[in-house]
Design a protein around this motif. Structure first.
Motif, short mmCIF file in Angstrom:
data_model
loop_
_atom_site.label_atom_id
_atom_site.label_comp_id
_atom_site.label_asym_id
_atom_site.label_seq_id
_atom_site.Cartn_x
_atom_site.Cartn_y
_atom_site.Cartn_z
N GLN A 1 0.82 -1.21 0.00
CA GLN A 1 0.00 0.00 0.00
C GLN A 1 0.86 1.26 0.00
O GLN A 1 1.78 1.41 0.81
N ASN A 2 0.53 2.17 -0.92
CA ASN A 2 1.20 3.47 -0.96
C ASN A 2 0.84 4.28 0.29
O ASN A 2 -0.28 4.18 0.80
N ARG A 3 1.78 5.09 0.74
CA ARG A 3 1.54 5.92 1.93
C ARG A 3 1.50 7.41 1.58
O ARG A 3 1.04 8.22 2.39
N HIS A 4 1.98 7.75 0.39
CA HIS A 4 2.01 9.15 -0.02
C HIS A 4 1.69 9.26 -1.51
O HIS A 4 1.91 8.31 -2.27
N PRO A 5 1.17 10.41 -1.96
CA PRO A 5 0.86 10.59 -3.38
C PRO A 5 2.11 10.53 -4.26
O PRO A 5 3.23 10.74 -3.79
N SER A 6 1.89 10.24 -5.54
CA SER A 6 2.97 10.24 -6.54
C SER A 6 2.62 11.30 -7.58
O SER A 6 2.03 10.99 -8.63
N PRO A 7 2.94 12.58 -7.32
CA PRO A 7 2.48 13.68 -8.17
C PRO A 7 2.94 13.60 -9.62
O PRO A 7 2.28 14.14 -10.51
N GLY A 8 4.06 12.95 -9.90
CA GLY A 8 4.54 12.87 -11.28
C GLY A 8 4.23 11.56 -11.95
O GLY A 8 4.69 11.30 -13.07
N GLY A 9 3.44 10.72 -11.30
CA GLY A 9 3.18 9.38 -11.82
C GLY A 9 2.10 9.34 -12.89
O GLY A 9 1.45 10.34 -13.20
N PRO A 10 1.88 8.15 -13.47
CA PRO A 10 0.88 8.00 -14.52
C PRO A 10 -0.54 7.96 -13.95
O PRO A 10 -0.74 7.85 -12.74
N VAL A 11 -1.49 8.05 -14.84
CA VAL A 11 -2.91 7.92 -14.50
C VAL A 11 -3.40 6.56 -14.98
O VAL A 11 -3.18 6.18 -16.13
N ALA A 12 -4.04 5.81 -14.08
CA ALA A 12 -4.58 4.49 -14.42
C ALA A 12 -6.02 4.63 -14.87
O ALA A 12 -6.80 5.37 -14.26
N LEU A 13 -6.37 3.90 -15.92
CA LEU A 13 -7.73 3.90 -16.46
C LEU A 13 -8.31 2.49 -16.33
O LEU A 13 -7.73 1.54 -16.84
N LEU A 14 -9.44 2.37 -15.65
CA LEU A 14 -10.07 1.07 -15.46
C LEU A 14 -11.53 1.15 -15.90
O LEU A 14 -12.43 1.41 -15.09
N PRO A 15 -11.80 0.92 -17.20
CA PRO A 15 -13.15 1.08 -17.75
C PRO A 15 -14.03 -0.16 -17.63
O PRO A 15 -15.10 -0.21 -18.23
N GLY A 16 -13.58 -1.18 -16.86
CA GLY A 16 -14.36 -2.41 -16.71
C GLY A 16 -13.82 -3.50 -17.62
O GLY A 16 -12.92 -3.28 -18.44
N SER A 17 -14.39 -4.70 -17.45
CA SER A 17 -13.93 -5.83 -18.25
C SER A 17 -15.06 -6.50 -19.03
O SER A 17 -14.81 -7.25 -19.96
N ARG A 18 -16.30 -6.24 -18.65
CA ARG A 18 -17.43 -6.82 -19.37
C ARG A 18 -17.69 -6.03 -20.64
O ARG A 18 -17.44 -4.82 -20.70
N SER A 19 -18.24 -6.70 -21.64
CA SER A 19 -18.44 -6.05 -22.94
C SER A 19 -19.36 -4.84 -22.82
O SER A 19 -19.11 -3.79 -23.44
N GLY A 20 -20.42 -4.97 -22.04
CA GLY A 20 -21.35 -3.85 -21.89
C GLY A 20 -20.72 -2.66 -21.20
O GLY A 20 -20.94 -1.51 -21.58
N GLU A 21 -19.93 -2.92 -20.17
CA GLU A 21 -19.23 -1.85 -19.46
C GLU A 21 -18.28 -1.13 -20.40
O GLU A 21 -18.23 0.11 -20.42
N LEU A 22 -17.52 -1.88 -21.16
CA LEU A 22 -16.57 -1.26 -22.09
C LEU A 22 -17.29 -0.44 -23.14
O LEU A 22 -16.85 0.66 -23.49
N ARG A 23 -18.38 -0.95 -23.63
CA ARG A 23 -19.14 -0.24 -24.66
C ARG A 23 -19.65 1.10 -24.14
O ARG A 23 -19.64 2.12 -24.84
N ARG A 24 -20.08 1.12 -22.88
CA ARG A 24 -20.65 2.35 -22.31
C ARG A 24 -19.59 3.32 -21.81
O ARG A 24 -19.81 4.53 -21.78
N HIS A 25 -18.42 2.81 -21.39
CA HIS A 25 -17.44 3.67 -20.73
C HIS A 25 -16.28 4.12 -21.60
O HIS A 25 -15.72 5.20 -21.36
N LEU A 26 -15.87 3.32 -22.60
CA LEU A 26 -14.68 3.69 -23.37
C LEU A 26 -14.79 5.04 -24.07
O LEU A 26 -13.81 5.81 -24.05
N PRO A 27 -15.92 5.39 -24.68
CA PRO A 27 -15.99 6.72 -25.31
C PRO A 27 -15.79 7.85 -24.30
O PRO A 27 -15.11 8.85 -24.61
#
Length: 381
Positions: A175-201
């Motif tokens: 577990q991280n204890r402090h922010p990582s201000p210069g780090g990347p942004v993670a994108l988690l749009p789901g794994s089910r086909s319906g979720e991806l269809r609704r969230h990716l755009p």
């Protein structure tokens, strides 16, 4: 000393269940000699399961997707019942996939199976259709709950005996204890086909907006191996490059330096919390979910907020996808390190609470137990 032999039929209906199933199989294999039959994904197959069919066939959510897949689901149900009866298991463990699991348990009993049947992951009776607790009482000998307050809820509603076992993601990451201000942004749009269809755009517009304001930000999208080609194709035309990550170790390494994440509300938000990754939770409903949501009373949609019973993680629930408020919320987090630290501090509290089995909602706690021990407790070994 020779290990006792146990014939187990196990089923997981989606990626989150596959993670839980793999953890259970690992624990059981340390104690007994397992003979496995059932349905699971790549992680359960790594533990020796030969899945009856691709787990993708059960990975549907939302009324639109369920109705569209109904014929396939009923076909897979019949196939699974036949396989379970032929396998003659000592015990059956069904992981989440609530409707499919209940139908399977009912048909197994109708076909004469008398062994114990366990449900791993309790139904969300605390927010939707509480009468389901009593309805599943004849179907399951025990429910293994991953959330600490669910034991009390199931008791109050007259459901099957329920034990708190926690979530395996508790032990997977540092577990991280402090922010990582210069780090990347993670994108988690789901794994089910319906979720991806609704969230990716909407996620594409989010990347566009963030890249325009912060050209230095890098993006990565953790996902499953079978989705990698599709997601590479979908993200190829986005405003900024998106690294598609399927390796679990690589995902955890990236979480260690992630600035923040944007995730579809679900078990992904719990994994992010355990990793100490600040995030925004969002969800775009289909039409059926929108109609049902109007009949429900709920304060939160993300699991960290639900467990802590406080608005720690920003949430955006949409009937129709709208990237503008999402971009604004994420941008506000980026500009406020104190808000990121406040989330991380809350996640540390959450992890301690779940590890100990404290309810977190003003209710009595129940000590966390080993899921493998609960499974074996139903067998004469």
């Amino acid at each position: 000393m020779t290990k006792p032999k146990v014939k187990l039929f196990v089923l997981a209906g989606e990626a989150s269940g596959d993670l839980i199933g793999a953890d259970l199989l690992t624990r059981l294999k340390a104690r007994v000699d397992l003979e496995l039959t059932g349905v699971g994904g790549a992680r359960m197959e790594e533990q020796g399961l030969k899945s009856l069919f691709d787990i993708k066939d059960l990975s549907v959510m939302g009324y639109v997707d369920v109705i569209a897949s109904l014929g396939r689901l009923l076909w897979r149900l019949r196939q699974t019942v036949r396989a379970a009866i032929l396998a003659k298991p000592d015990i059956v463990v069904l992981i989440d996939a609530q409707i499919f699991s209940a139908m399977l348990a009912k048909r197994l009993k109708k076909r004469g199976f008398t062994g114990p049947i366990l449900l791993y992951v309790a139904p969300t009776v605390w927010v939707y259709k509480p009468e389901r607790a009593k309805k599943i009482l004849p179907l399951f000998d025990e429910v293994l709950a991953v959330l600490p307050f669910e034991v009390q809820k199931m008791m109050e509603l007259g459901g099957p005996p329920t034990t708190y076992v926690g979530h395996p993601a508790l032990c997977l990451v540092k577990q991280n204890r402090h922010p990582s201000p210069g780090g990347p942004v993670a994108l988690l749009p789901g794994s089910r086909s319906g979720e991806l269809r609704r969230h990716l755009p909407m996620f594409a517009q989010l990347v566009d907006g963030l890249h325009a304001a912060h050209p230095d930000i890098e993006f990565f999208l953790p996902t499953l191996e079978h989705l990698e080609p599709y997601l590479k194709q979908q993200t190829a035309t986005w405003a900024a490059p998106v690294q598609i990550v399927t390796n679990q170790q690589k995902r955890h390494e990236l979480y260690g330096k992630t600035r923040l994440a944007v995730a579809v509300a679900g078990t992904a938000t719990l994994e992010l919390a355990f990793a100490g990754v600040p995030h925004v939770a969002t969800y775009v409903m289909d039409r059926g979910q929108e109609i049902i949501s109007k009949t429900l009373q709920f304060d939160h949609i993300s699991l960290p907020n639900i467990i802590l019973n406080e608005p720690l993680v920003p949430e955006l629930l949409f009937a129709k996808a709208d990237a503008k408020p999402l971009i604004a919320t994420v941008s506000d987090l980026i500009a406020n390190p104190d808000c990121l630290q406040r989330q991380i501090d809350g996640f540390i509290r959450l992890t301690k609470l779940m590890d100990k089995g404290e309810a977190g909602q003003g209710e009595a706690g129940f000590a966390r137990q080993d899921p493998a021990e609960r499974v074996l407790a139903h067998l004469d070994i």
